[in-house]
Design an enzyme around this catalytic site. Structure first.
Site, PDB file in Angstrom:
ATOM      1  NE  ARG A  40      -3.945   1.746   2.295  1.00  0.00           N
ATOM      2  CZ  ARG A  40      -5.068   1.566   1.846  1.00  0.00           C
ATOM      3  NH1 ARG A  40      -5.260   0.588   1.153  1.00  0.00           N
ATOM      4  NH2 ARG A  40      -6.001   2.503   1.693  1.00  0.00           N
ATOM      5  CB  ILE A  73      -5.704   5.888  -1.632  1.00  0.00           C
ATOM      6  CG1 ILE A  73      -4.713   6.091  -2.620  1.00  0.00           C
ATOM      7  CG2 ILE A  73      -5.668   4.313  -1.312  1.00  0.00           C
ATOM      8  CD1 ILE A  73      -3.306   5.811  -2.284  1.00  0.00           C
ATOM      9  CB  SER A  74     -11.110   4.291  -0.164  1.00  0.00           C
ATOM     10  OG  SER A  74     -11.633   4.976  -1.507  1.00  0.00           O
ATOM     11  CB  ALA A  75     -10.572   4.505   4.923  1.00  0.00           C
TER      12      ALA A  75
END
Length: 407
Positions: A40, A73-75
């Site tokens: 990530r 970028i989403s959680a």
């Protein structure tokens, strides 16, 4: 034996997976393995590795001239929840609308070498970045498409359709239903009357059933599917109103109203700590076309407002006036636990009347809908003849119509 430091990406990745499992957002071995594998931090060089692996934090990757996020970028918790809802399997063909790169890598990890992942975004900065990071991390097989997903996605649909469509931007309509394979699923953060819910849409005859509506917030889409909301900014940016339909709003008049006299009414309706009341938003949106959202920037307190929620709360909005939901500690306690009472604050020429009506809506929700099951959502083609629900509303859009009905 190698000891990993506390901020090692490998350690952070393992800790994130464990937290996502404890929270119930990761529920399958496939999604767990994807989060354990995808680096990530490589998709979020703007922040530290620890920030990139925070389960509840969004990473903003681009902002517009007004400072608001245009790409992110989403959680991880939300990514995991949406991936689980999509039920992706090895060999699946998946369309992603909105390209950050990280989510496409997670999808590709689950779909495997025999799968197909197409990710579409309208912004060349976003697709260029996503394509570069995907190639660098070993996911170069993902097809990154620059274009407006309203139209561009169809050009890349496989024979037989996509097994899943995952939308990672906030949209007002759903033009991708015809691209879905039989038995496929669409996971879509859909906006209606300024309310946002992430739905899992599954086909049910000639329409889609919207499962598991989840409260969410996403960067709004651009292009042909852009949200139609009016959004006047008040108090030098400290306050924002959002209204989907109705007459053109007079920003200057609304700004003057905010600084003028205020009407404050209290409802007698209370809520306890951690007790949800998001169905109130839906109940008001179902019956009042003046329903919108009141937003306060938590970092810019203008000293003029007391919204019920830190970020946003329901409001009734007209051309030059508005009323929003407020809250105060109640003298009423339940099992010696603190409770809070809802109220309405009105501003402007019609503020007092709007406050009374908003307070009435809160009481109606409390008496009639608060303890009832959540409404059922269905998505129909725009041209379909759909009988209006006895309790609820039809939200008409360009390609579809969303029906919200209380059972």
């Amino acid at each position: 034996m190698t000891t990993l430091s506390s901020d090692s990406p490998d350690r952070l990745r393992a800790e994130l997976v464990a937290e996502l499992r404890r929270g119930g957002w990761v529920r399958s071995p496939e999604v767990e393995a994807a989060f354990a594998k995808v680096p990530r931090e490589r998709f979020a060089p703007e922040v530290s590795p620890s920030a990139a692996y925070s389960a509840h934090d969004v990473v903003v990757t681009k902002r517009g001239p007004d400072g608001r996020a245009t790409s992110s970028i989403s959680a991880p918790w939300l990514q995991a929840d949406m991936l689980e809802a999509a039920r992706i399997r090895p060999g699946a063909k998946v369309l992603e609308v909105g390209s950050g790169g990280c989510n496409a890598a997670l999808i590709a990890e689950i779909a495997g070498p025999d799968g197909l992942v197409v990710t579409v975004d309208i912004d060349p900065f976003v697709t260029g970045r996503a394509g570069r990071f995907l190639a660098e991390t070993g996911y170069g097989q993902v097809k990154v498409v620059l274009g407006d997903a309203e139209h561009a996605a169809e050009q890349h649909a496989p024979s037989g359709g996509f097994d899943a469509v995952i939308v990672t931007v906030g949209v007002w309509d759903v033009p991708w239903g015809h691209l879905l394979a039989p038995g496929g699923r669409m996971v879509v953060p859909l906006r209606f009357s300024t309310v946002s819910r992430s739905f899992t849409f599954v086909r049910e005859g000639d329409h889609f059933l919207g499962l598991n509506p989840t409260v969410c917030g996403f960067v709004p889409c651009q292009g042909a599917g852009m949200l139609p909301d009016q959004e006047p900014v008040l108090a030098g940016g400290a306050v924002r109103l959002t209204l989907e339909s109705g007459p053109a709003l007079d920003r200057a008049a609304l700004d003057r109203a905010l600084g003028g006299d205020r009407t404050e009414l209290w409802t007698g309706v209370t809520v306890g700590h951690g007790e949800p009341f998001d169905s109130m938003h839906l109940s008001i949106a179902a019956v009042d076309e003046r329903f919108g959202m009141f937003w306060q920037d938590p970092e810019r307190d203008c000293g003029l407002v007391r919204p019920a929620m830190r970020w946003y709360c329901p409001a009734l909005i007209t051309r030059d006036s508005f009323a929003y939901l407020t809250i105060r500690e109640s003298c009423v306690r339940e099992d010696d636990r603190r409770r809070w009472e809802f109220g309405a604050c009105g501003h402007g020429r019609e503020g007092a009347g709007l406050a009374r009506e908003l307070a009435d809506h809160v009481r109606t929700w409390d008496h009639r809908l608060r303890d009832r099951p959540d409404p059922v959502f269905t998505l129909h083609p725009a041209g379909a003849v759909v009988p209006p629900p006895a309790a609820g509303r039809i939200f008409r859009k360009r390609h579809t119509q969303l029906v919200m009905a209380w059972p």
